[in-house]
Design a protein around this motif. Structure first.
Motif, PDB file in Angstrom:
ATOM      1  N   HIS A 120      -8.629  -0.103   6.028  1.00 38.81           N
ATOM      2  CA  HIS A 120      -8.768  -0.032   4.523  1.00 38.81           C
ATOM      3  C   HIS A 120      -9.950  -0.782   4.088  1.00 38.81           C
ATOM      4  CE1 HIS A 120      -4.441   0.842   3.953  1.00 38.81           C
ATOM      5  NE2 HIS A 120      -4.081   0.388   4.983  1.00 38.81           N
TER       6      HIS A 120
ATOM      7  N   VAL B 215       0.813  -1.225  -0.005  1.00 39.05           N
ATOM      8  CA  VAL B 215      -0.003  -0.099  -0.084  1.00 39.05           C
ATOM      9  C   VAL B 215       0.860   1.179  -0.132  1.00 39.05           C
ATOM     10  CG1 VAL B 215      -1.742   1.518   1.411  1.00 39.05           C
ATOM     11  CG2 VAL B 215      -2.030  -1.128   1.148  1.00 39.05           C
TER      12      VAL B 215
ATOM     13  N   THR C  45      -0.484  -4.536   3.669  1.00 42.72           N
ATOM     14  CA  THR C  45      -0.280  -3.129   4.337  1.00 42.72           C
ATOM     15  C   THR C  45       0.245  -3.259   5.630  1.00 42.72           C
ATOM     16  OG1 THR C  45      -1.746  -1.349   5.334  1.00 42.72           O
ATOM     17  CG2 THR C  45      -2.701  -3.585   5.102  1.00 42.72           C
TER      18      THR C  45
END
Length: 564
Positions: free
Chosen positions: A531, A495, A524
């Motif tokens: 998210h 990410v 991530t």
């Protein structure tokens, strides 16, 4: 309280300018008698002046308006019954009243109702208010003007005092701001100095790591040659063509050979540990026949076990049973675990059990012993390099404290895990989880896009056996170029990358006709719940395991997204 319950305190008729002054004076007297502050008295009087001016300007000489002052619960209510023609909500007087009174509204028919709340304390009674306003006498215009001028002067004095207080406050705020600015500047200087110190320490650590790697490479070379010479001389002395040796002589030479082998194995372990730390310990995966491997281990370890006191047993599933792994690495791990168990078990059993986890497709190797066990305070440190669990002196002398740390490094290099559980006085269980039981990968080609070199190496090891080909990219732009050159079957996207991050890269992929169908998995460092569901699988870096990665690959290949 409704209007019907309101009590009338006084009434005033308004026809001309003089009546407006009288209404203003009466309003101030009523407000004062009701216990309002001087400022609220001025507000009520001013609102009545403005409304009265509108009444006079809109009505003729013969028209009049009735103004009633009422007490309703804890409100002072002024009800203005208009002359013919009524009031307008857009009139200047009404607009001013809206700013000065708590509530202004038009009743029916066209009666103007103005309301001002009394102070929170208990207001005077109706009789007390009537007694105070009973002596009120209207004053002339000049007297009213003088009174207004006095009110204005009083208000200006209050404004001046407020301005003085505001200036004092501003000076205090500026002094506080200056103090905070100085403190912030000092903090910033400290942070800059801290960053400089951290950079310097990082540089020193990198240099120390490089020096350590060079040391291990050198020491391994310098030690291997004499050790191999010693081992060769021992073979010459004990071989078939050598001169006959006495029992004690042969025993001493065997000890020399055994010590040389032990030292050579230690050098190999240290060198492999250094390779693992630098990410250069790459496994060479092949399909291994577990029955052959385990049987070889059992036969090699039998001489080290006292068969009268310790049973060495092996439990395997029915053949054929194969696992995808580096044969030399797997043999070293299992030999290490079994040798440890035999060393720390005085009597009972050491058992190796191999099972297949259907849910994750992993092979599980479990080594269980009935030895002395490990106390809880030491269990957390057993995988640290050179750490030796306190125990009998004769047992501590047999090890270097590298075995378990080395075994875990090897397991991680093959994308597996090694865990240890123990109960002091009852025994220890070591659990090794390794590659999926199949020679058919889950996916053909995977692209890893991440700016962290160490994490890419970690993912590459996890993907061993799951993917046939693994491509890598340091950032989003490089990932786009790699995907356009050779489209992968699945893309693993970090990410947070410099330039083009994972979510932006997903958008660019969606705009490209060649890339928009490629399944993607977001990686991530933040908690996954932060998210949103972007139509792709989302994995957290902190707790990423091989089985979790496998489920994510299976989900995206099936067209499913969301957190895994």
């Amino acid at each position: 309280m409704s209007a019907a319950e309101a009590v009338t305190l006084a009434t005033v008729t308004v026809r001309n300018d003089h009546d407006v002054f009288a209404m203003r004076g009466m309003g101030r007297e009523v407000a004062a008698a009701a216990g309002m502050s001087e400022q609220d008295q001025i507000r009520v009087a001013t609102a009545l002046s403005e409304v009265g001016r509108d009444i006079v300007s809109r009505g003729g000489a013969q028209e009049s308006a009735e103004v009633a002052f009422l007490l309703e619960h804890k409100d002072l209510v002024v009800a203005v019954s208009p002359p013919p023609g009524g009031h307008s909500c857009n009139a200047d007087g009404v607009k001013m009243a809206l700013r000065l009174m708590d509530e202004v509204k038009l009743g029916d028919p066209d009666k103007l109702i103005m309301r001002k709340r009394l102070p929170g304390r208990r207001p005077p009674s109706v009789d007390q208010i009537r007694a105070k306003i009973g002596t009120f006498k209207p004053v002339s215009a000049l007297d009213e003007l003088r009174r207004q001028n006095l009110e204005l002067a009083s208000t200006l004095e209050e404004v001046r005092q407020l301005n003085t207080e505001l200036q004092e406050t501003n000076r205090g705020v500026m002094a506080l701001y200056n103090q905070l600015s100085v403190e912030l500047e000092e903090t910033n200087r400290g942070v800059v100095a801290l960053y400089a110190e951290l950079d310097d320490k990082s540089l020193r650590l990198r240099r120390a790591s490089d020096a350590k790697d060079r040391f291990w490479a050198t020491i391994s070379h310098e030690l291997r040659t004499p050790l191999n010479s010693i081992i060769g001389l021992v073979r010459l002395l004990t071989g078939s063509g050598a001169q006959p040796l006495g029992t004690e002589e042969r025993h001493q030479i065997d000890l020399i050979g055994s010590s040389a082998h032990t030292l050579l194995d230690t050098v190999d372990e240290l060198l492999d540990m250094a390779k693992a730390e630098s990410g250069r310990l790459d496994p060479h995966l092949t399909l291994i026949d577990l029955h052959r491997l385990v049987e070889d281990l059992r036969l090699s370890l039998l001489p080290t076990a006292d068969s009268t006191r310790i049973r060495l047993t092996v439990h395997l599933p029915p053949p054929p049973q194969r696992v995808l792994a580096d044969e030399a690495m797997l043999a070293r791990i299992l030999r290490n675990l079994l040798a440890n168990s035999l060393k720390f078990t005085e009597q009972g059993e050491v058992a190796l059990q191999v099972t297949h986890d259907v849910a994750t497709g992993e092979i599980i190797f479990t080594v269980v012993d009935t030895g002395i066990g490990i106390a809880p305070e030491h269990l957390a440190h057993v995988f640290e390099e050179f750490y030796q669990v306190p125990g009998p002196a004769q047992l501590r002398a047999k090890g270097t404290g590298l075995g378990l740390a080395y075994a875990r490094r090897l397991a991680e290099a093959m994308g597996g895990t090694l865990e240890l559980t123990s109960v002091e006085g009852q025994g220890t269980t070591a659990t090794l989880r390794l590659a999926r039981l199949s020679d058919v990968p889950v996916v053909n080609r995977v692209l890893i896009a991440d700016d962290d070199d160490d994490f890419r190496a970690h993912l590459r090891r996890m993907l061993t056996g799951l993917a046939t080909y693994i491509d890598e990219a340091r950032d989003g732009e490089a990932a786009l170029r790699a995907m356009r050159a050779t489209p992968p079957d699945v893309a693993l996207l970090d990410v947070m990358m410099p330039g083009l991050g994972g979510t932006a890269l997903l958008q660019r992929m969606g705009e490209d006709k060649r890339l928009h169908t490629i399944p993607a998995i977001l990686i991530t460092a933040d908690p996954v719940k932060h998210h949103p569901d972007l139509g792709v699988a989302v994995l957290g870096k902190s707790a990423l395991r091989r089985d979790t990665l496998l489920r994510a690959l299976q989900r995206v290949l099936e067209g499913k997204g969301g957190p895994v």
